[in-house]
Write a protein that holds these residues in place. Structure first.
Motif, PDB file in Angstrom:
ATOM      1  N   VAL A  33     -19.773   8.505  10.741  1.00 29.34           N
ATOM      2  CA  VAL A  33     -18.806   7.399  10.779  1.00 29.34           C
ATOM      3  C   VAL A  33     -17.849   7.513   9.597  1.00 29.34           C
ATOM      4  O   VAL A  33     -18.191   8.040   8.546  1.00 29.34           O
ATOM      5  N   ASP A  34     -16.650   7.034   9.813  1.00 33.94           N
ATOM      6  CA  ASP A  34     -15.678   6.984   8.725  1.00 33.94           C
ATOM      7  C   ASP A  34     -14.759   5.784   8.943  1.00 33.94           C
ATOM      8  O   ASP A  34     -14.694   5.229  10.039  1.00 33.94           O
ATOM      9  N   PHE A  35     -14.087   5.403   7.868  1.00 31.41           N
ATOM     10  CA  PHE A  35     -13.253   4.200   7.883  1.00 31.41           C
ATOM     11  C   PHE A  35     -11.910   4.511   7.238  1.00 31.41           C
ATOM     12  O   PHE A  35     -11.871   5.110   6.170  1.00 31.41           O
ATOM     13  N   ILE A  36     -10.836   4.094   7.892  1.00 31.03           N
ATOM     14  CA  ILE A  36      -9.520   4.232   7.262  1.00 31.03           C
ATOM     15  C   ILE A  36      -8.758   2.915   7.372  1.00 31.03           C
ATOM     16  O   ILE A  36      -9.065   2.067   8.208  1.00 31.03           O
ATOM     17  N   ARG A  37      -7.780   2.786   6.492  1.00 29.65           N
ATOM     18  CA  ARG A  37      -6.820   1.678   6.625  1.00 29.65           C
ATOM     19  C   ARG A  37      -5.450   2.289   6.760  1.00 29.65           C
ATOM     20  O   ARG A  37      -5.162   3.335   6.176  1.00 29.65           O
ATOM     21  N   LEU A  38      -4.618   1.632   7.506  1.00 30.84           N
ATOM     22  CA  LEU A  38      -3.259   2.111   7.683  1.00 30.84           C
ATOM     23  C   LEU A  38      -2.297   1.144   7.019  1.00 30.84           C
ATOM     24  O   LEU A  38      -2.413  -0.064   7.178  1.00 30.84           O
ATOM     25  N   LYS A  44      11.699   0.542   5.324  1.00 28.82           N
ATOM     26  CA  LYS A  44      11.350  -0.023   6.634  1.00 28.82           C
ATOM     27  C   LYS A  44      11.870   0.834   7.784  1.00 28.82           C
ATOM     28  O   LYS A  44      11.245   0.950   8.820  1.00 28.82           O
ATOM     29  N   SER A  45      13.013   1.469   7.579  1.00 29.36           N
ATOM     30  CA  SER A  45      13.650   2.207   8.670  1.00 29.36           C
ATOM     31  C   SER A  45      12.855   3.451   9.072  1.00 29.36           C
ATOM     32  O   SER A  45      12.896   3.877  10.219  1.00 29.36           O
ATOM     33  N   SER A  46      12.131   4.020   8.117  1.00 26.61           N
ATOM     34  CA  SER A  46      11.397   5.252   8.407  1.00 26.61           C
ATOM     35  C   SER A  46      10.256   4.989   9.371  1.00 26.61           C
ATOM     36  O   SER A  46       9.899   5.853  10.166  1.00 26.61           O
ATOM     37  N   GLY A  47       9.673   3.790   9.293  1.00 26.90           N
ATOM     38  CA  GLY A  47       8.568   3.436  10.177  1.00 26.90           C
ATOM     39  C   GLY A  47       7.354   4.330  10.015  1.00 26.90           C
ATOM     40  O   GLY A  47       6.542   4.448  10.913  1.00 26.90           O
ATOM     41  N   LYS A  71       1.681   7.303  15.648  1.00 26.18           N
ATOM     42  CA  LYS A  71       1.884   7.948  14.336  1.00 26.18           C
ATOM     43  C   LYS A  71       0.572   8.461  13.754  1.00 26.18           C
ATOM     44  O   LYS A  71       0.531   9.531  13.157  1.00 26.18           O
ATOM     45  N   LEU A  72      -0.495   7.698  13.927  1.00 26.89           N
ATOM     46  CA  LEU A  72      -1.794   8.142  13.409  1.00 26.89           C
ATOM     47  C   LEU A  72      -2.228   9.440  14.104  1.00 26.89           C
ATOM     48  O   LEU A  72      -2.710  10.376  13.460  1.00 26.89           O
ATOM     49  N   LEU A  73      -2.042   9.503  15.405  1.00 31.71           N
ATOM     50  CA  LEU A  73      -2.429  10.698  16.165  1.00 31.71           C
ATOM     51  C   LEU A  73      -1.605  11.906  15.725  1.00 31.71           C
ATOM     52  O   LEU A  73      -2.127  13.008  15.591  1.00 31.71           O
ATOM     53  N   GLU A  74      -0.331  11.657  15.479  1.00 33.02           N
ATOM     54  CA  GLU A  74       0.568  12.709  15.017  1.00 33.02           C
ATOM     55  C   GLU A  74       0.092  13.258  13.665  1.00 33.02           C
ATOM     56  O   GLU A  74      -0.010  14.462  13.456  1.00 33.02           O
TER      57      GLU A  74
END
Ligand code: 5GP
Ligand code: MG
Ligand code: MG
Length: 201
Positions: free
Chosen positions: A80-85, A92-95, A128-131
């Motif tokens: 198991v692992d834990f992340i925060r995004l 803000k524009s970069s997203g 974005k996370l998958l990328e």
């Protein structure tokens, strides 16, 4: 559902409009998701919790998976692992998003990854996370999201496992927050105007 049929803690009693999905129903659905997931996935597996909103779904889902592994003919080991995004607020524009906490994503190389998320709204965050994860070359990545919102703003992303499709309303409870409040509410609820004002930043 009508509020009076459920145990709502006193500190939120005047802040909630109605119960959208009771915890019991979430657990029933999660048990089936766990079954589907166990049939599809295999070791080496890393179950990855996206904090903070995903923690309750993650723990309940993993409990069912562990029960399955304890009783099924075919079991599989998992880490198991834990992340925060975090979204970059300075630009803000970069997203763009930033992953904080957790083991290095190097640990995902060659592994089967099951990302556990609370809710997909536009789908931008998960896309974005998958990328970002691609760079670390996991063998296989699947996403389980407890909720998917019906929104006209969707980027078109669909998770591999969905608990419930819900209407386009802001929901709290079962670890989902409104400005860090309501995580300590069992049922998934819609807040009322009073609650919105009370916990506005
Ligand atoms: P997306 O990038 O898909 O638009 O947004 C994903 C994130 O926004 C979720 O992981 C969650 O943190 C937050 N979010 C979106 N809709 C809701 C909601 O109805 N309630 C809560 N508490 N958070 C939400
Ligand atoms: Mg989330
Ligand atoms: Mg939040």
């Amino acid at each position: 559902y009508d509020l009076e049929h459920f145990c709502i803690p006193g500190h939120y009693a005047s802040d909630v409009k109605h119960v959208m999905i009771p915890k019991g129903l979430i657990l029933d659905r999660t048990e089936k998701l766990a079954q589907d997931i166990c049939r599809d996935l295999q070791a080496p597996l890393v179950a990855l919790c996206v904090l903070k909103g995903g923690y309750q779904f993650f723990t309940d889902l993993l409990d069912f998976i562990k029960n399955y592994n304890a009783s099924a003919a075919r079991s599989f080991q998992m880490q198991v692992d834990f992340i925060r995004l975090k979204s970059y607020v300075d630009d803000k524009s970069s997203g763009e998003i930033k992953v904080i906490g957790g083991d290095s994503m190097e640990n995902l190389r060659g592994k089967n990854v099951l990302i556990c998320e609370d809710i997909i709204d536009t789908g931008a965050t998960m896309t974005k996370l998958l990328e970002l994860m691609k760079k670390f070359e996991p063998a296989n990545v699947k996403v389980a999201s407890l909720f998917v919102k019906r929104t006209p703003l969707s980027v078109g992303y669909r998770p591999d496992y969905t608990g419930f499709e819900i209407p386009n309303e802001f929901v709290v409870g079962y670890a989902l927050d409104y400005n860090e409040y309501f995580r300590d509410l069992n049922h998934v609820c819609v807040i009322n105007e009073h609650g919105q004002k009370k916990y506005a930043t």
